[in-house]
Design an enzyme around this catalytic site. Structure first.
Site: not given
Ligand code: AMP
Length: 144
Positions: A107-109, A37, A101
């Site tokens: 996606h999973f964190h 991330d 989101q």
């Molecule tokens: P969510 O907010 O659960 O949809 O998670 C999306 C995640 O993607 C967030 O934690 C962001 O920090 C991450 N994110 C956004 N753009 C990118 C990117 N280009 N590469 C890696 N992670 C990203």
């Protein structure tokens, strides 16, 4: 974006999957892709996504994509533990903008946690790409 909608293949994770946007890749197999991330909430914050799903969230994902996805999450979570030795590991997943989101490709964190270290803000500061690359290599080395 609400829980209802259509998959947009211009989302950043779809671009990463197609190689159109950069990432610090940790792992991929035929079904899942894992990468760091860029706005990590903790050192080692890793994302795992399905490669062939157009599900924006858990409610929409095709059932056949779920088993390989969660097995991939478990595999990468074990590698994160082996690489970074955290005290705990948070695994999370958000459905809909109201739930937090921001990217609408399921996606999973995977977020390692250490005693006494506060969780960073969701969507906080951007990480140093070189540091992310090193972490990705450390985690990748522990995939089994
Ligand atoms: P969510 O907010 O659960 O949809 O998670 C999306 C995640 O993607 C967030 O934690 C962001 O920090 C991450 N994110 C956004 N753009 C990118 C990117 N280009 N590469 C890696 N992670 C990203």
């Amino acid at each position: 974006m609400s829980l209802d909608g259509t998959y947009d293949d211009g989302n950043i994770f779809a671009k990463i999957l197609r190689g159109e946007a950069p990432c610090a890749k940790v792992f991929e197999d035929g079904e899942v892709f894992a990468f760091m991330d860029v706005f990590p909430q903790a050192k080692g914050h890793t994302l795992v996504i399905p490669k062939h799903s157009t599900g924006r969230n858990l409610l929409e994902v095709e059932p056949q994509a779920l088993t390989p996805l969660i097995l991939g999450v478990q595999r990468v979570t074990r590698a994160v533990r082996a690489a970074l030795n955290p005290d705990g590991i948070m695994v999370s997943q958000f459905n809909g903008a109201t739930a937090g989101q921001t990217v609408f490709h399921l996606h999973f964190h995977i977020i390692p946690r250490w005693e006494g270290v506060a969780l960073g803000r969701h969507g906080g500061g951007m990480a140093d790409p070189a540091e992310l690359k090193t972490l990705a290599e450390q985690i990748a080395a522990k995939i089994s």
